[in-house]
Design a protein around this motif. Structure first.
Motif, PDB file in Angstrom:
ATOM      1  N   GLY A   1       0.835  -1.191   0.000  1.00 21.32           N
ATOM      2  CA  GLY A   1       0.000   0.000   0.000  1.00 21.32           C
ATOM      3  C   GLY A   1       0.866   1.235   0.000  1.00 21.32           C
ATOM      4  N   ILE A   2       0.477   2.244  -0.782  1.00 20.87           N
ATOM      5  CA  ILE A   2       1.214   3.501  -0.818  1.00 20.87           C
ATOM      6  C   ILE A   2       0.231   4.659  -0.860  1.00 20.87           C
ATOM      7  CG2 ILE A   2       1.398   3.583  -3.351  1.00 20.87           C
ATOM      8  CD1 ILE A   2       4.243   4.772  -2.960  1.00 20.87           C
ATOM      9  N   ASP A   3       0.616   5.756  -0.224  1.00 25.65           N
ATOM     10  CA  ASP A   3      -0.182   6.984  -0.290  1.00 25.65           C
ATOM     11  C   ASP A   3       0.750   8.174  -0.380  1.00 25.65           C
ATOM     12  OD1 ASP A   3      -2.725   8.377  -0.252  1.00 25.65           O
ATOM     13  OD2 ASP A   3      -2.118   9.137   1.709  1.00 25.65           O
ATOM     14  N   ILE A   4       0.390   9.124  -1.231  1.00 25.50           N
ATOM     15  CA  ILE A   4       1.129  10.375  -1.344  1.00 25.50           C
ATOM     16  C   ILE A   4       0.141  11.522  -1.163  1.00 25.50           C
ATOM     17  CG2 ILE A   4       0.919  10.362  -3.871  1.00 25.50           C
ATOM     18  CD1 ILE A   4       3.591  11.910  -3.957  1.00 25.50           C
ATOM     19  N   GLU A   5       0.540  12.528  -0.403  1.00 26.81           N
ATOM     20  CA  GLU A   5      -0.310  13.689  -0.147  1.00 26.81           C
ATOM     21  C   GLU A   5       0.536  14.952  -0.154  1.00 26.81           C
ATOM     22  OE1 GLU A   5      -3.562  13.475   0.180  1.00 26.81           O
ATOM     23  OE2 GLU A   5      -3.777  11.302   0.444  1.00 26.81           O
ATOM     24  N   GLN A   6       0.010  15.997  -0.783  1.00 25.62           N
ATOM     25  CA  GLN A   6       0.672  17.282  -0.670  1.00 25.62           C
ATOM     26  C   GLN A   6       0.396  17.854   0.715  1.00 25.62           C
ATOM     27  OE1 GLN A   6      -0.607  20.633  -3.180  1.00 25.62           O
ATOM     28  NE2 GLN A   6       1.553  21.003  -3.631  1.00 25.62           N
ATOM     29  N   ILE A   7       1.427  18.368   1.363  1.00 24.75           N
ATOM     30  CA  ILE A   7       1.308  18.838   2.737  1.00 24.75           C
ATOM     31  C   ILE A   7       0.606  20.193   2.754  1.00 24.75           C
ATOM     32  CG2 ILE A   7       2.616  19.526   4.791  1.00 24.75           C
ATOM     33  CD1 ILE A   7       4.815  17.567   3.821  1.00 24.75           C
ATOM     34  N   LYS A   8      -0.568  20.230   3.403  1.00 26.10           N
ATOM     35  CA  LYS A   8      -1.371  21.451   3.485  1.00 26.10           C
ATOM     36  C   LYS A   8      -1.940  21.595   4.886  1.00 26.10           C
ATOM     37  CE  LYS A   8      -2.644  21.998  -1.335  1.00 26.10           C
ATOM     38  NZ  LYS A   8      -3.677  22.551  -2.214  1.00 26.10           N
ATOM     39  N   GLN A   9      -2.260  22.832   5.249  1.00 25.40           N
ATOM     40  CA  GLN A   9      -2.739  23.122   6.599  1.00 25.40           C
ATOM     41  C   GLN A   9      -4.067  22.449   6.922  1.00 25.40           C
ATOM     42  OE1 GLN A   9      -1.166  24.992   9.027  1.00 25.40           O
ATOM     43  NE2 GLN A   9       0.609  25.176   7.669  1.00 25.40           N
ATOM     44  N   LYS A  10      -4.860  22.122   5.918  1.00 19.18           N
ATOM     45  CA  LYS A  10      -6.217  21.616   6.162  1.00 19.18           C
ATOM     46  C   LYS A  10      -6.235  20.330   6.974  1.00 19.18           C
ATOM     47  CE  LYS A  10      -6.551  18.938   1.861  1.00 19.18           C
ATOM     48  NZ  LYS A  10      -7.298  18.727   0.597  1.00 19.18           N
ATOM     49  N   VAL A  11      -5.133  19.575   6.984  1.00 16.20           N
ATOM     50  CA  VAL A  11      -5.124  18.302   7.703  1.00 16.20           C
ATOM     51  C   VAL A  11      -5.389  18.498   9.195  1.00 16.20           C
ATOM     52  CG1 VAL A  11      -2.640  18.251   8.228  1.00 16.20           C
ATOM     53  CG2 VAL A  11      -3.899  16.108   7.891  1.00 16.20           C
ATOM     54  N   GLU A  12      -5.012  19.668   9.733  1.00 16.23           N
ATOM     55  CA  GLU A  12      -5.205  19.910  11.158  1.00 16.23           C
ATOM     56  C   GLU A  12      -6.692  19.903  11.530  1.00 16.23           C
ATOM     57  OE1 GLU A  12      -3.533  22.990  14.592  1.00 16.23           O
ATOM     58  OE2 GLU A  12      -3.263  23.448  12.455  1.00 16.23           O
ATOM     59  N   ARG A  13      -7.543  20.380  10.631  1.00 24.63           N
ATOM     60  CA  ARG A  13      -8.980  20.446  10.908  1.00 24.63           C
ATOM     61  C   ARG A  13      -9.608  19.058  10.995  1.00 24.63           C
ATOM     62  NH1 ARG A  13      -8.806  24.103   6.606  1.00 24.63           N
ATOM     63  NH2 ARG A  13     -10.110  22.699   5.356  1.00 24.63           N
ATOM     64  N   ILE A  14      -9.092  18.116  10.224  1.00 24.73           N
ATOM     65  CA  ILE A  14      -9.723  16.794  10.173  1.00 24.73           C
ATOM     66  C   ILE A  14      -9.008  15.759  11.038  1.00 24.73           C
ATOM     67  CG2 ILE A  14     -10.638  17.244   7.861  1.00 24.73           C
ATOM     68  CD1 ILE A  14      -8.435  15.349   6.784  1.00 24.73           C
ATOM     69  N   ALA A  15      -7.948  16.172  11.723  1.00 23.83           N
ATOM     70  CA  ALA A  15      -7.173  15.215  12.528  1.00 23.83           C
ATOM     71  C   ALA A  15      -8.031  14.411  13.504  1.00 23.83           C
ATOM     72  CB  ALA A  15      -6.046  15.943  13.264  1.00 23.83           C
ATOM     73  N   PRO A  16      -8.989  15.024  14.200  1.00 22.65           N
ATOM     74  CA  PRO A  16      -9.804  14.238  15.145  1.00 22.65           C
ATOM     75  C   PRO A  16     -10.648  13.160  14.470  1.00 22.65           C
ATOM     76  CG  PRO A  16      -9.955  16.586  15.645  1.00 22.65           C
ATOM     77  CD  PRO A  16      -9.280  16.468  14.303  1.00 22.65           C
ATOM     78  N   LYS A  17     -10.812  13.235  13.159  1.00 25.93           N
ATOM     79  CA  LYS A  17     -11.609  12.243  12.453  1.00 25.93           C
ATOM     80  C   LYS A  17     -10.821  10.974  12.121  1.00 25.93           C
ATOM     81  CE  LYS A  17     -14.752  15.602  10.361  1.00 25.93           C
ATOM     82  NZ  LYS A  17     -15.346  16.115   9.099  1.00 25.93           N
ATOM     83  N   PHE A  18      -9.477  11.066  12.172  1.00 25.76           N
ATOM     84  CA  PHE A  18      -8.690   9.868  11.844  1.00 25.76           C
ATOM     85  C   PHE A  18      -7.643   9.505  12.890  1.00 25.76           C
ATOM     86  CE2 PHE A  18      -6.177  13.276   9.855  1.00 25.76           C
ATOM     87  CZ  PHE A  18      -4.867  12.912  10.104  1.00 25.76           C
ATOM     88  N   LEU A  19      -7.485  10.343  13.937  1.00 30.17           N
ATOM     89  CA  LEU A  19      -6.525  10.046  15.001  1.00 30.17           C
ATOM     90  C   LEU A  19      -7.214   9.986  16.354  1.00 30.17           C
ATOM     91  CD1 LEU A  19      -3.416  12.290  14.169  1.00 30.17           C
ATOM     92  CD2 LEU A  19      -3.717   9.842  13.723  1.00 30.17           C
ATOM     93  N   ARG A  20      -6.841   8.996  17.145  1.00 27.26           N
ATOM     94  CA  ARG A  20      -7.348   8.890  18.512  1.00 27.26           C
ATOM     95  C   ARG A  20      -6.694   9.970  19.380  1.00 27.26           C
ATOM     96  NH1 ARG A  20      -7.224   2.273  19.242  1.00 27.26           N
ATOM     97  NH2 ARG A  20      -7.795   1.815  17.093  1.00 27.26           N
ATOM     98  N   HIS A  21      -7.240  10.169  20.562  1.00 27.75           N
ATOM     99  CA  HIS A  21      -6.717  11.215  21.449  1.00 27.75           C
ATOM    100  C   HIS A  21      -5.242  10.988  21.760  1.00 27.75           C
ATOM    101  CE1 HIS A  21     -10.589  13.066  22.007  1.00 27.75           C
ATOM    102  NE2 HIS A  21     -11.129  11.953  22.463  1.00 27.75           N
ATOM    103  N   GLU A  22      -4.864   9.743  22.023  1.00 24.79           N
ATOM    104  CA  GLU A  22      -3.463   9.469  22.360  1.00 24.79           C
ATOM    105  C   GLU A  22      -2.545   9.664  21.151  1.00 24.79           C
ATOM    106  OE1 GLU A  22      -5.511   5.374  21.865  1.00 24.79           O
ATOM    107  OE2 GLU A  22      -6.009   7.404  22.579  1.00 24.79           O
ATOM    108  N   GLU A  23      -3.054   9.430  19.953  1.00 20.81           N
ATOM    109  CA  GLU A  23      -2.265   9.663  18.745  1.00 20.81           C
ATOM    110  C   GLU A  23      -2.081  11.157  18.513  1.00 20.81           C
ATOM    111  OE1 GLU A  23      -3.464   5.738  16.075  1.00 20.81           O
ATOM    112  OE2 GLU A  23      -4.813   7.474  16.109  1.00 20.81           O
ATOM    113  N   GLN A  24      -3.140  11.931  18.738  1.00 17.64           N
ATOM    114  CA  GLN A  24      -3.032  13.384  18.595  1.00 17.64           C
ATOM    115  C   GLN A  24      -2.055  13.957  19.619  1.00 17.64           C
ATOM    116  OE1 GLN A  24      -6.791  15.620  17.911  1.00 17.64           O
ATOM    117  NE2 GLN A  24      -7.781  13.619  18.050  1.00 17.64           N
ATOM    118  N   ALA A  25      -2.067  13.398  20.814  1.00 20.13           N
ATOM    119  CA  ALA A  25      -1.192  13.886  21.883  1.00 20.13           C
ATOM    120  C   ALA A  25       0.278  13.633  21.573  1.00 20.13           C
ATOM    121  CB  ALA A  25      -1.568  13.232  23.209  1.00 20.13           C
TER     122      ALA A  25
END
Length: 212
Positions: free
Chosen positions: A109-133
């Motif tokens: 499996g491979i994924d490529i993403e351009q780094i943009k600020q928008k990822v911060e807004r959606i972080a709680p949708k794909f990361l658990r609290h301990e991962e965000q911490a």
């Protein structure tokens, strides 16, 4: 343009990037397509989606180094596979780049993403609290993209639908670096799979890739 970046992961696995600078017609004429594929391409509106589909296939053909027709199909879960060639494959794209991973032995499996600020807004949708911490505050956006790319790469490697990034894929704490690896786990019902995910930053893009 030729391959922009290529890396041999192990004896039978590699990844590569193609910077899409060609127009659609140029990419199209680098391929051999059957009638069904031609019809699909004709349905795509001109734009990035069109270029991405063509770009990933041109890169795949280049990596496989063949002049024969490549029968690349999509299974019922949306995972691409080669019908009559002994390779596991994974495809990705983001803005100006196509990315491909191939292996003779194991699902990938491979994924490529351009780094943009928008990822911060959606972080709680794909990361658990301990991962965000565990995110490095000084490299927050890039670190978040490593996490996203890692989970997306695992999702593609596992290759089946109904997997939640938030609930089913867990990342162990790891330090942010421009290139490195992390440990991850997929838990779904009775299923438990451990993964080692590699990642690297290329220009302003993040890449995550994994082999089962």
């Amino acid at each position: 343009m030729a391959i922009a970046f290529r890396k041999q992961v192990d004896a039978d696995t590699e990844i590569a990037l193609w910077r899409i600078e060609e127009d659609a017609d140029t990419l199209y004429h680098k391929l051999q397509l059957n009638e069904q594929e031609k019809a699909y391409v004709d349905q795509l509106a001109n734009g990035k989606r069109h270029l991405h589909w063509l770009g990933t296939r041109v890169l795949l053909r280049t990596m496989l180094d063949t002049t024969n027709y490549i029968d690349c199909r999509i299974d019922t879960h949306g995972k691409p596979y080669l019908y009559d060639m002994p390779y596991h494959i994974s495809l990705s794209h983001s803005f100006d780049y196509a990315a491909v991973m191939i292996s003779k032995s194991r699902p990938v499996g491979i994924d490529i993403e351009q780094i943009k600020q928008k990822v911060e807004r959606i972080a709680p949708k794909f990361l658990r609290h301990e991962e965000q911490a565990a995110i490095d505050a000084d490299n927050k956006i890039a670190h978040l993209y490593v996490c996203w790319c890692a989970k997306e790469a695992i999702y593609k490697c596992y290759g089946q639908k109904e997997v939640s990034f938030l609930d089913n894929i867990a990342l162990e704490r790891f330090p942010f670096t421009a290139e490195g690896s992390l440990q991850a786990h997929l838990h779904k019902g009775e299923l438990h799979i451990d993964y080692k995910v590699d990642f690297l930053q290329y220009e302003d893009y993040m890449i995550g890739y994994v082999k089962a």
